[in-house]
Design an enzyme around this catalytic site. Structure first.
Site, PDB file in Angstrom:
ATOM      1  N   GLU A  23       0.842  -1.192   0.000  1.00 46.28           N
ATOM      2  CA  GLU A  23       0.000   0.000   0.000  1.00 46.28           C
ATOM      3  C   GLU A  23       0.882   1.249   0.000  1.00 46.28           C
ATOM      4  O   GLU A  23       1.195   1.804   1.048  1.00 46.28           O
ATOM      5  CB  GLU A  23      -0.928  -0.014   1.214  1.00 46.28           C
ATOM      6  CG  GLU A  23      -1.871  -1.210   1.212  1.00 46.28           C
ATOM      7  CD  GLU A  23      -2.558  -1.468   2.540  1.00 46.28           C
ATOM      8  OE1 GLU A  23      -3.571  -2.179   2.552  1.00 46.28           O
ATOM      9  OE2 GLU A  23      -2.072  -0.965   3.575  1.00 46.28           O
ATOM     10  N   GLU A  61      -5.989  -8.227  -0.014  1.00 46.98           N
ATOM     11  CA  GLU A  61      -6.356  -8.214   1.402  1.00 46.98           C
ATOM     12  C   GLU A  61      -7.834  -7.871   1.501  1.00 46.98           C
ATOM     13  O   GLU A  61      -8.317  -6.987   0.788  1.00 46.98           O
ATOM     14  CB  GLU A  61      -5.565  -7.165   2.195  1.00 46.98           C
ATOM     15  CG  GLU A  61      -4.078  -7.405   2.281  1.00 46.98           C
ATOM     16  CD  GLU A  61      -3.375  -6.295   3.070  1.00 46.98           C
ATOM     17  OE1 GLU A  61      -4.067  -5.538   3.800  1.00 46.98           O
ATOM     18  OE2 GLU A  61      -2.146  -6.178   2.946  1.00 46.98           O
TER      19      GLU A  61
END
Length: 573
Positions: A192, A324
């Site tokens: 991320e 995720e």
């Protein structure tokens, strides 16, 4: 074209087999990356074949400010045990066919990005646990990005220029290490990645006015630059990396869902398909953690997300992976999660989510739960019904997976302290009001180290209470303050080993809240089954074909439970 047709028709003829291989080798020399390797599946096929996946989170991706002398220090520093091959086998038997292995590298890298051998070797070992089970493995660069101050990979054009060589050197080493692995291993460029303002949702969201066009443009340009560097470096290493399926995340791994801001889809629309010397071997990745307090809204949000993924990403010619996912209420109500306080709704949502993604050819990797903490050491599931729901949503209701549960076993917690003041979390989470509780009960397995330990209550007036015996009740009173977010078992007299049987919060009405201990700092904890002659229920010296229970006793009649035969665990439902 003519030769290609001939070879396609006659490829099974022995006479032409050697010639075909020779011509293929020549064509690859002349245009080494212009076509798929024979038999190397596309990214779209890989995403379909993954089934459902799981993240080995808070393990190889964990890190602290400490200086590590061994890989074990880093792997355990967020409270997880050392990963075992039995854990991965358990996930396989439960119906999961893919494991995402998040890895944080910077603690083991020099300024040029050269990775220490012992860390690379450990990463390699864990990847092999996955591959040897016939599962897909995603290997990535994880907390080298993100909101922490340690992040050196930042979505900014200037930072990209300054870190490009180090980033490419890191990926060259990873690619060389695994270049001979087949299509079951995929590489993920970065996790991320955030801009210079550490913005979530979309680039520059954390800037003044919640948007800055200059910062945003620089961030999206940088993401595309990192992605292109990644693809170039991996392909240049050759071998199976010529065709390996590679994964590119959107900015912040944002999924674009929601309609509260017009910039929410920017991370998707601004992401370019990297230029590649082969076609069909790139996949995109996003993450999602919806709020399920309103189940209907959560499902509607996921429908909206899928529409946007198809519109902005799949349309570019690559499949999508949800690298995720979970639900967002992870700290609701005294440290409890959606699984604890709205389980029916969560299982309903999970069933919907997995089926929805499967119908849209999107692979899903659940984040970290299912088996957590020392449950992984046994190994067992501390959320077995959640794991089963995920598996059956994908494979069908008649799927028969194996889900060994923590509740099926009794065990103590062996805690090793190596110095003064080290602490084991008895409770850690959202603030609880002390006046709602009588106190905390701590039960030890024996009298070992009682005089070396105390209970520490973190509050406005920290309190320290020594253990008074095998069973100690620490009563809460007004002198301790009003709330606490952490209660620990702390050593006060140097190194020692102690065995904790249980810890419970006692409510005013007398009900008990079972606590799950975890490492705070310094110590280590290992689950120790309450057995005789067997340290772990998955290992025994007996290899005689007889069946034993977890107490090491030979049994003839089997009821529901966990048993051992020839050194291996099996479950009778």
């Amino acid at each position: 074209m003519k030769n290609t047709i001939i070879f396609a028709k006659e490829r099974n003829l022995k006479l032409l087999k050697k010639m075909r291989h020779l011509l293929l080798a020549i064509s690859m020399m002349l245009a080494p990356m212009a076509m798929h390797a024979d038999g190397f599946e596309s990214a779209a096929d890989a995403v379909k074949n993954m089934g459902v996946g799981w993240n080995l989170g808070n393990t190889l991706d964990s890190w602290s400010n400490n200086t590590y002398t061994s890989w074990q220090d880093q792997e355990k520093c967020w409270g997880q045990p050392i990963t075992s091959p039995e854990l991965i086998t358990m996930m396989k038997n439960a119906g999961f066919n893919a494991i995402r292995v998040p890895v944080t590298w910077f603690k083991w890298m020099d300024t040029n990005g050269t990775v220490a051998d012992q860390w690379m070797n450990r990463v390699h070992e864990v990847v092999d646990y996955v591959i040897e089970n016939g599962m897909y493995c995603i290997l990535n660069v994880h907390h080298d990005t993100g909101a922490g101050d340690q992040a050196w990979l930042i979505a900014d054009e200037t930072v990209y220029q300054n870190t490009k060589q180090r980033f490419e050197n890191l990926w060259q080493q990873i690619a060389e290490e695994f270049k001979d692995y087949d299509e079951h291993l995929l590489f993920e460029a970065y996790n991320e990645m955030l801009d210079i303002k550490k913005s979530w949702c979309f680039a520059s969201f954390a800037a003044s006015g919640q948007y800055d066009a200059s910062i945003a443009q620089s961030a999206y340009n940088a993401i595309n630059n990192y992605a292109q560097s990644f693809v170039n470096v991996v392909r240049a290493t050759g071998g199976n990396n010529t065709y390996r399926n590679l994964i590119i995340n959107t900015y912040a791994a944002a999924c674009g869902s929601g309609n509260w801001n017009t910039h929410l889809t920017d991370p998707l629309s601004k992401l370019n398909m990297p230029t590649d010397v082969v076609s069909g071997h790139i996949a995109f990745e996003v993450h999602t953690y919806p709020n399920i307090q309103n189940l209907s809204n959560a499902k509607s949000e996921m429908n909206d997300m899928v529409n946007k993924l198809n519109t902005y990403l799949v349309s570019k010619g690559a499949p999508v992976i949800i690298g995720e996912w979970g639900t967002s209420n992870v700290d609701a109500g005294e440290g409890k999660t959606d699984y604890d306080i709205r389980r029916t709704a969560m299982l309903n949502f999970v069933d919907f989510f997995v089926k929805k993604m499967k119908s849209n050819n999107i692979a899903t990797f659940y984040w970290m739960g299912l088996s957590d903490g020392w449950a992984r050491s046994l190994p067992a599931f501390n959320q077995p019904d959640l794991a089963e729901t995920i598996a059956k949503a994908y494979h069908g209701e008649d799927f028969q997976g194996v889900y060994p549960s923590m509740e099926e076993q009794q065990f103590d917690y062996q805690v090793v302290y190596t110095g003064d003041w080290q602490e084991l979390n008895l409770y850690s989470g959202s603030a609880i009001t002390l006046s709602n509780y009588t106190g905390i009960k701590v039960v030890m397995a024996d009298e070992t180290a009682l005089d070396k330990l105390q209970v520490k209550i973190y509050s406005s007036n920290e309190a320290y209470k020594p253990l008074t015996g095998i069973e100690t009740l620490v009563t809460f009173d007004a002198s301790m303050g009003t709330t606490t977010q952490r209660i620990t078992l702390q050593t006060i007299a140097g190194a020692c080993t102690a065995t904790l049987r249980e810890a419970t919060l006692i409510k005013k009405d007398g009900t008990e809240v079972d606590l799950t201990p975890s490492v705070f700092w310094g110590c280590s904890v290992t689950p120790v089954p309450r057995t005789t002659g067997i340290f772990t229920p998955f290992i025994t010296e007996a290899n005689d074909g007889n069946i034993y229970n977890l107490s090491g006793q030979r049994v003839q009649t089997l009821s529901k439970g966990i048993y051992i035969k020839n050194g291996k665990k099996f479950v009778v439902k």
